[in-house]
Design a protein around this motif. Structure first.
Motif, PDB file in Angstrom:
ATOM      1  N   ARG A 192       0.809  -1.232   0.000  1.00 48.63           N
ATOM      2  CA  ARG A 192       0.000   0.000   0.000  1.00 48.63           C
ATOM      3  C   ARG A 192       0.838   1.277   0.000  1.00 48.63           C
ATOM      4  O   ARG A 192       0.357   2.326   0.410  1.00 48.63           O
ATOM      5  CB  ARG A 192      -0.962   0.050   1.193  1.00 48.63           C
ATOM      6  N   THR A 193       2.061   1.201  -0.458  1.00 49.78           N
ATOM      7  CA  THR A 193       2.910   2.396  -0.415  1.00 49.78           C
ATOM      8  C   THR A 193       2.889   3.186  -1.721  1.00 49.78           C
ATOM      9  O   THR A 193       3.349   4.330  -1.745  1.00 49.78           O
ATOM     10  CB  THR A 193       4.369   2.036  -0.102  1.00 49.78           C
ATOM     11  N   GLU A 194       2.395   2.597  -2.806  1.00 49.85           N
ATOM     12  CA  GLU A 194       2.349   3.354  -4.052  1.00 49.85           C
ATOM     13  C   GLU A 194       1.288   2.814  -5.009  1.00 49.85           C
ATOM     14  O   GLU A 194       0.857   1.667  -4.904  1.00 49.85           O
ATOM     15  CB  GLU A 194       3.714   3.385  -4.739  1.00 49.85           C
ATOM     16  N   TRP A 195       0.881   3.691  -5.909  1.00 52.67           N
ATOM     17  CA  TRP A 195      -0.073   3.327  -6.960  1.00 52.67           C
ATOM     18  C   TRP A 195       0.690   3.016  -8.245  1.00 52.67           C
ATOM     19  O   TRP A 195       1.701   3.646  -8.543  1.00 52.67           O
ATOM     20  CB  TRP A 195      -1.048   4.475  -7.212  1.00 52.67           C
ATOM     21  N   HIS A 196       0.170   2.051  -8.986  1.00 52.21           N
ATOM     22  CA  HIS A 196       0.759   1.660 -10.258  1.00 52.21           C
ATOM     23  C   HIS A 196      -0.327   1.740 -11.330  1.00 52.21           C
ATOM     24  O   HIS A 196      -1.461   1.304 -11.107  1.00 52.21           O
ATOM     25  CB  HIS A 196       1.299   0.223 -10.154  1.00 52.21           C
ATOM     26  N   LEU A 197      -0.010   2.312 -12.489  1.00 48.82           N
ATOM     27  CA  LEU A 197      -0.962   2.360 -13.598  1.00 48.82           C
ATOM     28  C   LEU A 197      -1.090   0.957 -14.177  1.00 48.82           C
ATOM     29  O   LEU A 197      -0.147   0.428 -14.770  1.00 48.82           O
ATOM     30  CB  LEU A 197      -0.484   3.336 -14.670  1.00 48.82           C
ATOM     31  N   SER A 198      -2.240   0.327 -13.983  1.00 46.21           N
ATOM     32  CA  SER A 198      -2.413  -1.061 -14.410  1.00 46.21           C
ATOM     33  C   SER A 198      -3.192  -1.210 -15.716  1.00 46.21           C
ATOM     34  O   SER A 198      -3.108  -2.241 -16.374  1.00 46.21           O
ATOM     35  CB  SER A 198      -3.088  -1.876 -13.306  1.00 46.21           C
ATOM     36  N   LYS A 199      -3.945  -0.195 -16.105  1.00 45.89           N
ATOM     37  CA  LYS A 199      -4.640  -0.231 -17.398  1.00 45.89           C
ATOM     38  C   LYS A 199      -4.780   1.201 -17.900  1.00 45.89           C
ATOM     39  O   LYS A 199      -5.454   2.022 -17.292  1.00 45.89           O
ATOM     40  CB  LYS A 199      -6.012  -0.898 -17.260  1.00 45.89           C
ATOM     41  N   GLU A 200      -4.110   1.498 -19.016  1.00 43.84           N
ATOM     42  CA  GLU A 200      -4.092   2.875 -19.512  1.00 43.84           C
ATOM     43  C   GLU A 200      -5.457   3.350 -19.994  1.00 43.84           C
ATOM     44  O   GLU A 200      -5.750   4.550 -19.945  1.00 43.84           O
ATOM     45  CB  GLU A 200      -3.079   3.010 -20.653  1.00 43.84           C
ATOM     46  N   LYS A 201      -6.263   2.437 -20.487  1.00 47.34           N
ATOM     47  CA  LYS A 201      -7.576   2.829 -20.990  1.00 47.34           C
ATOM     48  C   LYS A 201      -8.582   1.719 -20.707  1.00 47.34           C
ATOM     49  O   LYS A 201      -8.403   0.577 -21.146  1.00 47.34           O
ATOM     50  CB  LYS A 201      -7.516   3.121 -22.492  1.00 47.34           C
ATOM     51  N   VAL A 202      -9.605   2.062 -19.969  1.00 46.27           N
ATOM     52  CA  VAL A 202     -10.707   1.124 -19.710  1.00 46.27           C
ATOM     53  C   VAL A 202     -11.775   1.368 -20.771  1.00 46.27           C
ATOM     54  O   VAL A 202     -12.230   2.502 -20.954  1.00 46.27           O
ATOM     55  CB  VAL A 202     -11.290   1.334 -18.300  1.00 46.27           C
ATOM     56  N   GLU A 203     -12.132   0.324 -21.482  1.00 51.18           N
ATOM     57  CA  GLU A 203     -13.120   0.442 -22.558  1.00 51.18           C
ATOM     58  C   GLU A 203     -14.163  -0.659 -22.448  1.00 51.18           C
ATOM     59  O   GLU A 203     -13.854  -1.766 -21.999  1.00 51.18           O
ATOM     60  CB  GLU A 203     -12.424   0.349 -23.921  1.00 51.18           C
ATOM     61  N   ILE A 204     -15.379  -0.354 -22.873  1.00 47.34           N
ATOM     62  CA  ILE A 204     -16.461  -1.339 -22.915  1.00 47.34           C
ATOM     63  C   ILE A 204     -16.869  -1.525 -24.366  1.00 47.34           C
ATOM     64  O   ILE A 204     -17.336  -0.581 -25.018  1.00 47.34           O
ATOM     65  CB  ILE A 204     -17.680  -0.869 -22.089  1.00 47.34           C
ATOM     66  N   ARG A 205     -16.683  -2.734 -24.863  1.00 47.84           N
ATOM     67  CA  ARG A 205     -17.076  -3.019 -26.242  1.00 47.84           C
ATOM     68  C   ARG A 205     -18.603  -3.049 -26.365  1.00 47.84           C
ATOM     69  O   ARG A 205     -19.315  -3.303 -25.377  1.00 47.84           O
ATOM     70  CB  ARG A 205     -16.485  -4.362 -26.691  1.00 47.84           C
ATOM     71  N   PRO A 206     -19.129  -2.829 -27.582  1.00 42.41           N
ATOM     72  CA  PRO A 206     -20.594  -2.744 -27.746  1.00 42.41           C
ATOM     73  C   PRO A 206     -21.345  -4.003 -27.315  1.00 42.41           C
ATOM     74  O   PRO A 206     -22.424  -3.907 -26.726  1.00 42.41           O
ATOM     75  CB  PRO A 206     -20.771  -2.489 -29.248  1.00 42.41           C
ATOM     76  N   SER A 207     -20.789  -5.182 -27.594  1.00 42.15           N
ATOM     77  CA  SER A 207     -21.496  -6.414 -27.255  1.00 42.15           C
ATOM     78  C   SER A 207     -20.586  -7.365 -26.505  1.00 42.15           C
ATOM     79  O   SER A 207     -19.362  -7.294 -26.593  1.00 42.15           O
ATOM     80  CB  SER A 207     -22.036  -7.095 -28.520  1.00 42.15           C
ATOM     81  N   GLY A 208     -21.209  -8.252 -25.729  1.00 42.00           N
ATOM     82  CA  GLY A 208     -20.466  -9.237 -24.957  1.00 42.00           C
ATOM     83  C   GLY A 208     -21.408  -9.981 -24.036  1.00 42.00           C
ATOM     84  O   GLY A 208     -22.197  -9.376 -23.311  1.00 42.00           O
ATOM     85  N   LYS A 209     -21.348 -11.297 -24.068  1.00 39.70           N
ATOM     86  CA  LYS A 209     -22.360 -12.125 -23.390  1.00 39.70           C
ATOM     87  C   LYS A 209     -22.021 -12.397 -21.931  1.00 39.70           C
ATOM     88  O   LYS A 209     -21.785 -13.534 -21.511  1.00 39.70           O
ATOM     89  CB  LYS A 209     -22.559 -13.420 -24.167  1.00 39.70           C
ATOM     90  N   ILE A 210     -22.001 -11.335 -21.140  1.00 36.93           N
ATOM     91  CA  ILE A 210     -21.850 -11.421 -19.692  1.00 36.93           C
ATOM     92  C   ILE A 210     -22.978 -10.600 -19.078  1.00 36.93           C
ATOM     93  O   ILE A 210     -23.208  -9.468 -19.489  1.00 36.93           O
ATOM     94  CB  ILE A 210     -20.490 -10.864 -19.232  1.00 36.93           C
TER      95      ILE A 210
END
Length: 333
Positions: A192-210
């Protein structure tokens, strides 16, 4: 502030209120935000304060042992855990220390509360999912930042940033800033001493069966919701539902696809709060390229006026095509 300034300059122009110097964790997050395109030092300071609150809440959760009630109820009638109150205090302490906020309202402190003379207001749910925490399920925190000193009378569209923290095997935080049209993920590392960039861009695709169908008991007397559920099962969608709004919506962010619904009926009333949960998460969904609409008509949740702190509604979040299927079933005559 100049978005081209160096990391060192950004850190130096980024003191917290008083004489408190930045710790390594705060400096790292400030640098990540600058490199992501957040040029306003004030907004950086506000978001770093939420990172600090998240780190403190993560520590509280790690040391949580007994399901102890505080002997009080919040304004919604929910019995408060000691943990709820600790997490609420962690947020209030952090935003006060930042000097960036004037007003805060939270699910545990559900009224506009003065915290200083800053330029932002915060609507938040410091601990979302306390009902599933005993099973050691993932839980979260939800934050929405508005400019100015008022929350009531605003819309979610006016937010300058929103964030959601997820506490599971890892502590992660997804931050959305509409001004840079981006959502990205950071992870709390190194004890818990530092933050790390783990995903530069979060995106949601138009379709997906979840699918994550909240308030499923509403299918007993909501025939359209029941038909939609049957559509998902017939078409072999994968069920990913924990009963916690944050992990279920975050799963869509992590997989870049899917749909989350929480639909009400005559016997199963809407439970999600516009200010604390729906507007901030809706902002992140839209910044990630998805849709976030209300359950009863094709209107973005970000365009609904917040009439009071406890305003509730049903929602649909997800990929554009999946939300269109929701609309076909739910809005048909």
């Amino acid at each position: 502030s100049d978005p081209t300034m160096s990391n060192d300059m950004h850190s130096e122009s980024f003191p917290l209120s008083g004489e408190k110097s930045l710790n390594t964790r705060e400096k790292k997050l400030a640098t990540i935000l600058m490199e992501a395109g957040v040029s306003e030092v004030s907004l950086t300071r506000a978001l770093v304060a939420l990172g600090e609150a998240t780190a403190e809440i993560s520590l509280h959760l790690t040391n949580y042992v007994r399901h102890e009630f505080a002997g009080s109820q919040n304004a919604s009638g929910d019995h408060q855990l000691e943990l709820d109150i600790q997490c609420d205090k962690a947020v209030f302490d952090s935003v006060k220390a930042s000097g960036m906020f004037t007003t805060v309202a939270s699910e545990e402190t559900p009224e506009e509360t003065n915290v200083g003379n800053g330029i932002y207001s915060l609507g938040c749910d410091p601990l979302d999912g306390s009902s599933i925490i005993d099973a050691n399920f993932s839980v979260g925190s939800i934050y929405g930042i508005w400019p100015g000193s008022k929350l009531v009378g605003r819309t979610g569209r006016e937010q300058v940033a929103a964030a959601v923290s997820l506490y599971g095997p890892r502590t992660v935080m997804c931050i959305a800033v509409p001004g840079i049209h981006k959502a990205f993920e950071i992870t709390l590392v190194n004890n818990r001493t530092e933050w790390h960039l783990s995903k530069e861009k979060v995106e949601i695709r138009p379709s997906g069966k979840i699918f994550a169908p909240g308030n499923l008991r509403a299918t007993n007397d909501h025939s359209k919701y029941k038909a939609l559920l049957e559509h998902w099962m017939t078409n072999r969608y994968q069920l990913r539902y924990s009963g916690g709004m944050v992990p279920d919506v975050y799963h869509i962010f992590s997989k870049s696809k899917g749909i989350f619904t929480n639909v009400s009926s005559a016997s199963a009333k809407a439970k999600l709060r516009l200010l604390y949960e729906v507007a901030p998460l809706g902002m992140i969904v839209e910044c990630a390229g998805g849709k976030a609409i209300r359950e009863d008509k094709d209107e973005s949740v970000l365009d609904i006026t917040i009439d009071h702190c406890d305003q509730r509604l049903g929602v649909c979040f997800g990929g554009i095509d999946e939300v269109d299927i929701f609309k076909q079933f739910m809005f048909s005559t």
